[in-house]
Design a protein around this motif. Structure first.
Motif, PDB file in Angstrom:
ATOM      1  N   SER A  80      45.720  36.374  31.515  1.00  0.00           N
ATOM      2  CA  SER A  80      46.967  37.113  31.346  1.00  0.00           C
ATOM      3  C   SER A  80      47.299  37.943  32.588  1.00  0.00           C
ATOM      4  O   SER A  80      48.424  38.396  32.739  1.00  0.00           O
ATOM      5  CB  SER A  80      46.875  38.018  30.117  1.00  0.00           C
ATOM      6  N   ILE A  81      46.317  38.117  33.472  1.00  0.00           N
ATOM      7  CA  ILE A  81      46.521  38.872  34.704  1.00  0.00           C
ATOM      8  C   ILE A  81      46.373  37.897  35.872  1.00  0.00           C
ATOM      9  O   ILE A  81      45.406  37.146  35.940  1.00  0.00           O
ATOM     10  CB  ILE A  81      45.484  40.007  34.823  1.00  0.00           C
ATOM     11  N   PRO A  82      47.292  37.890  36.832  1.00  0.00           N
ATOM     12  CA  PRO A  82      47.198  36.988  37.987  1.00  0.00           C
ATOM     13  C   PRO A  82      45.934  37.242  38.816  1.00  0.00           C
ATOM     14  O   PRO A  82      45.397  38.357  38.828  1.00  0.00           O
ATOM     15  CB  PRO A  82      48.451  37.306  38.801  1.00  0.00           C
ATOM     16  N   ASP A  83      45.492  36.226  39.529  1.00  0.00           N
ATOM     17  CA  ASP A  83      44.253  36.305  40.303  1.00  0.00           C
ATOM     18  C   ASP A  83      44.245  37.468  41.280  1.00  0.00           C
ATOM     19  O   ASP A  83      43.250  38.180  41.404  1.00  0.00           O
ATOM     20  CB  ASP A  83      44.021  35.002  41.068  1.00  0.00           C
ATOM     21  N   GLY A  84      45.346  37.654  42.000  1.00  0.00           N
ATOM     22  CA  GLY A  84      45.416  38.734  42.981  1.00  0.00           C
ATOM     23  C   GLY A  84      45.249  40.101  42.346  1.00  0.00           C
ATOM     24  O   GLY A  84      44.559  40.972  42.882  1.00  0.00           O
ATOM     25  N   LEU A  85      45.848  40.285  41.199  1.00  0.00           N
ATOM     26  CA  LEU A  85      45.757  41.567  40.508  1.00  0.00           C
ATOM     27  C   LEU A  85      44.354  41.799  39.953  1.00  0.00           C
ATOM     28  O   LEU A  85      43.854  42.926  39.966  1.00  0.00           O
ATOM     29  CB  LEU A  85      46.807  41.642  39.392  1.00  0.00           C
ATOM     30  N   VAL A  86      43.702  40.738  39.495  1.00  0.00           N
ATOM     31  CA  VAL A  86      42.323  40.853  39.007  1.00  0.00           C
ATOM     32  C   VAL A  86      41.438  41.387  40.126  1.00  0.00           C
ATOM     33  O   VAL A  86      40.630  42.299  39.928  1.00  0.00           O
ATOM     34  CB  VAL A  86      41.787  39.496  38.492  1.00  0.00           C
ATOM     35  N   HIS A  87      41.596  40.829  41.325  1.00  0.00           N
ATOM     36  CA  HIS A  87      40.792  41.281  42.457  1.00  0.00           C
ATOM     37  C   HIS A  87      41.178  42.682  42.900  1.00  0.00           C
ATOM     38  O   HIS A  87      40.328  43.417  43.395  1.00  0.00           O
ATOM     39  CB  HIS A  87      40.883  40.292  43.621  1.00  0.00           C
ATOM     40  N   CYS A  88      42.437  43.065  42.738  1.00  0.00           N
ATOM     41  CA  CYS A  88      42.863  44.428  43.096  1.00  0.00           C
ATOM     42  C   CYS A  88      42.297  45.460  42.130  1.00  0.00           C
ATOM     43  O   CYS A  88      41.843  46.524  42.543  1.00  0.00           O
ATOM     44  CB  CYS A  88      44.381  44.536  43.091  1.00  0.00           C
ATOM     45  N   LEU A  89      42.328  45.150  40.841  1.00  0.00           N
ATOM     46  CA  LEU A  89      41.901  46.113  39.826  1.00  0.00           C
ATOM     47  C   LEU A  89      40.395  46.324  39.823  1.00  0.00           C
ATOM     48  O   LEU A  89      39.923  47.454  39.707  1.00  0.00           O
ATOM     49  CB  LEU A  89      42.375  45.670  38.442  1.00  0.00           C
ATOM     50  N   CYS A  90      39.650  45.244  39.923  1.00  0.00           N
ATOM     51  CA  CYS A  90      38.191  45.362  39.928  1.00  0.00           C
ATOM     52  C   CYS A  90      37.600  44.207  40.734  1.00  0.00           C
ATOM     53  O   CYS A  90      37.200  43.179  40.176  1.00  0.00           O
ATOM     54  CB  CYS A  90      37.633  45.377  38.520  1.00  0.00           C
ATOM     55  N   CYS A  91      37.556  44.413  42.028  1.00  0.00           N
ATOM     56  CA  CYS A  91      37.100  43.373  42.945  1.00  0.00           C
ATOM     57  C   CYS A  91      35.675  42.939  42.628  1.00  0.00           C
ATOM     58  O   CYS A  91      35.359  41.747  42.625  1.00  0.00           O
ATOM     59  CB  CYS A  91      37.203  43.883  44.376  1.00  0.00           C
ATOM     60  N   PHE A  92      34.787  43.893  42.345  1.00  0.00           N
ATOM     61  CA  PHE A  92      33.390  43.550  42.095  1.00  0.00           C
ATOM     62  C   PHE A  92      33.228  42.743  40.811  1.00  0.00           C
ATOM     63  O   PHE A  92      32.441  41.797  40.760  1.00  0.00           O
ATOM     64  CB  PHE A  92      32.524  44.809  42.061  1.00  0.00           C
ATOM     65  N   CYS A  93      33.965  43.083  39.777  1.00  0.00           N
ATOM     66  CA  CYS A  93      33.915  42.318  38.527  1.00  0.00           C
ATOM     67  C   CYS A  93      34.425  40.896  38.754  1.00  0.00           C
ATOM     68  O   CYS A  93      33.842  39.935  38.264  1.00  0.00           O
ATOM     69  CB  CYS A  93      34.743  42.993  37.446  1.00  0.00           C
TER      70      CYS A  93
ATOM     71  N   ALA B 126      41.006  43.149  51.017  1.00  0.00           N
ATOM     72  CA  ALA B 126      39.917  42.257  50.613  1.00  0.00           C
ATOM     73  C   ALA B 126      40.268  41.479  49.352  1.00  0.00           C
ATOM     74  O   ALA B 126      39.840  40.340  49.181  1.00  0.00           O
ATOM     75  CB  ALA B 126      38.628  43.047  50.403  1.00  0.00           C
ATOM     76  N   SER B 127      41.055  42.079  48.479  1.00  0.00           N
ATOM     77  CA  SER B 127      41.404  41.393  47.229  1.00  0.00           C
ATOM     78  C   SER B 127      42.230  40.143  47.497  1.00  0.00           C
ATOM     79  O   SER B 127      42.123  39.153  46.783  1.00  0.00           O
ATOM     80  CB  SER B 127      42.155  42.332  46.292  1.00  0.00           C
ATOM     81  N   MET B 128      43.034  40.168  48.555  1.00  0.00           N
ATOM     82  CA  MET B 128      43.835  38.986  48.902  1.00  0.00           C
ATOM     83  C   MET B 128      42.925  37.837  49.335  1.00  0.00           C
ATOM     84  O   MET B 128      43.179  36.684  49.008  1.00  0.00           O
ATOM     85  CB  MET B 128      44.828  39.328  50.014  1.00  0.00           C
ATOM     86  N   TYR B 129      41.868  38.150  50.062  1.00  0.00           N
ATOM     87  CA  TYR B 129      40.914  37.138  50.523  1.00  0.00           C
ATOM     88  C   TYR B 129      40.137  36.571  49.325  1.00  0.00           C
ATOM     89  O   TYR B 129      39.959  35.367  49.202  1.00  0.00           O
ATOM     90  CB  TYR B 129      39.970  37.764  51.543  1.00  0.00           C
ATOM     91  N   GLY B 130      39.682  37.449  48.439  1.00  0.00           N
ATOM     92  CA  GLY B 130      38.914  37.014  47.278  1.00  0.00           C
ATOM     93  C   GLY B 130      39.735  36.208  46.292  1.00  0.00           C
ATOM     94  O   GLY B 130      39.245  35.241  45.697  1.00  0.00           O
ATOM     95  N   CYS B 131      40.990  36.570  46.115  1.00  0.00           N
ATOM     96  CA  CYS B 131      41.806  35.875  45.120  1.00  0.00           C
ATOM     97  C   CYS B 131      42.132  34.451  45.564  1.00  0.00           C
ATOM     98  O   CYS B 131      42.373  33.587  44.724  1.00  0.00           O
ATOM     99  CB  CYS B 131      43.064  36.652  44.776  1.00  0.00           C
ATOM    100  N   THR B 132      42.116  34.171  46.866  1.00  0.00           N
ATOM    101  CA  THR B 132      42.372  32.792  47.312  1.00  0.00           C
ATOM    102  C   THR B 132      41.284  31.854  46.822  1.00  0.00           C
ATOM    103  O   THR B 132      41.569  30.735  46.393  1.00  0.00           O
ATOM    104  CB  THR B 132      42.497  32.710  48.845  1.00  0.00           C
ATOM    105  N   TYR B 133      40.029  32.313  46.876  1.00  0.00           N
ATOM    106  CA  TYR B 133      38.939  31.470  46.391  1.00  0.00           C
ATOM    107  C   TYR B 133      38.937  31.381  44.867  1.00  0.00           C
ATOM    108  O   TYR B 133      38.579  30.362  44.301  1.00  0.00           O
ATOM    109  CB  TYR B 133      37.590  31.956  46.924  1.00  0.00           C
ATOM    110  N   ARG B 134      39.351  32.444  44.204  1.00  0.00           N
ATOM    111  CA  ARG B 134      39.447  32.397  42.736  1.00  0.00           C
ATOM    112  C   ARG B 134      40.495  31.360  42.321  1.00  0.00           C
ATOM    113  O   ARG B 134      40.279  30.593  41.386  1.00  0.00           O
ATOM    114  CB  ARG B 134      39.803  33.779  42.201  1.00  0.00           C
ATOM    115  N   THR B 135      41.601  31.326  43.039  1.00  0.00           N
ATOM    116  CA  THR B 135      42.656  30.352  42.760  1.00  0.00           C
ATOM    117  C   THR B 135      42.179  28.937  43.049  1.00  0.00           C
ATOM    118  O   THR B 135      42.447  28.016  42.281  1.00  0.00           O
ATOM    119  CB  THR B 135      43.909  30.690  43.588  1.00  0.00           C
ATOM    120  N   LYS B 136      41.430  28.762  44.158  1.00  0.00           N
ATOM    121  CA  LYS B 136      40.869  27.442  44.475  1.00  0.00           C
ATOM    122  C   LYS B 136      39.903  26.995  43.387  1.00  0.00           C
ATOM    123  O   LYS B 136      39.894  25.831  42.985  1.00  0.00           O
ATOM    124  CB  LYS B 136      40.120  27.477  45.813  1.00  0.00           C
TER     125      LYS B 136
END
Length: 100
Positions: A43-56, A22-32
């Protein structure tokens, strides 16, 4: 309201969540979102942000969209079209300090 698109996106997100992606799907919209408004990457890439705390990350994305006048019922494409027509790409002006 485009219920079919919302339902389809929810089902995709839920299926990816069960698969652990799910983090991969969410990070695409964050990048957009960052690309559309010229927001700097943290300092943390979008994909990692969604992996570490998807809800945040989803809450941050939602808050950014609401601050820019997004209407969730319209969907991503309709909101982008609305922003392009209105010329909204600059970040909203916030009052300085803690008094807001």
């Amino acid at each position: 309201m485009d219920y079919e698109a919302c339902f389809a996106a929810s089902m995709i997100y839920m299926a990816l969540g069960y698969a652990g992606c799910a983090s991969m799907y969410g990070c695409t919209y964050r990048t957009k979102l960052r690309g559309l408004f010229g927001l700097p990457e943290g300092s943390i890439p979008d994909g990692l942000v969604h992996c570490l705390c998807c809800f945040c990350a989803l809450c941050q994305d939602y808050r950014e969209l609401k601050n820019r006048g997004a209407d969730p019922s319209l969907g991503w494409e309709a909101n982008v079209e609305k922003w392009n027509q209105e010329g909204i790409t600059a970040p909203p002006v916030a009052e300085p300090g803690m008094a807001r």
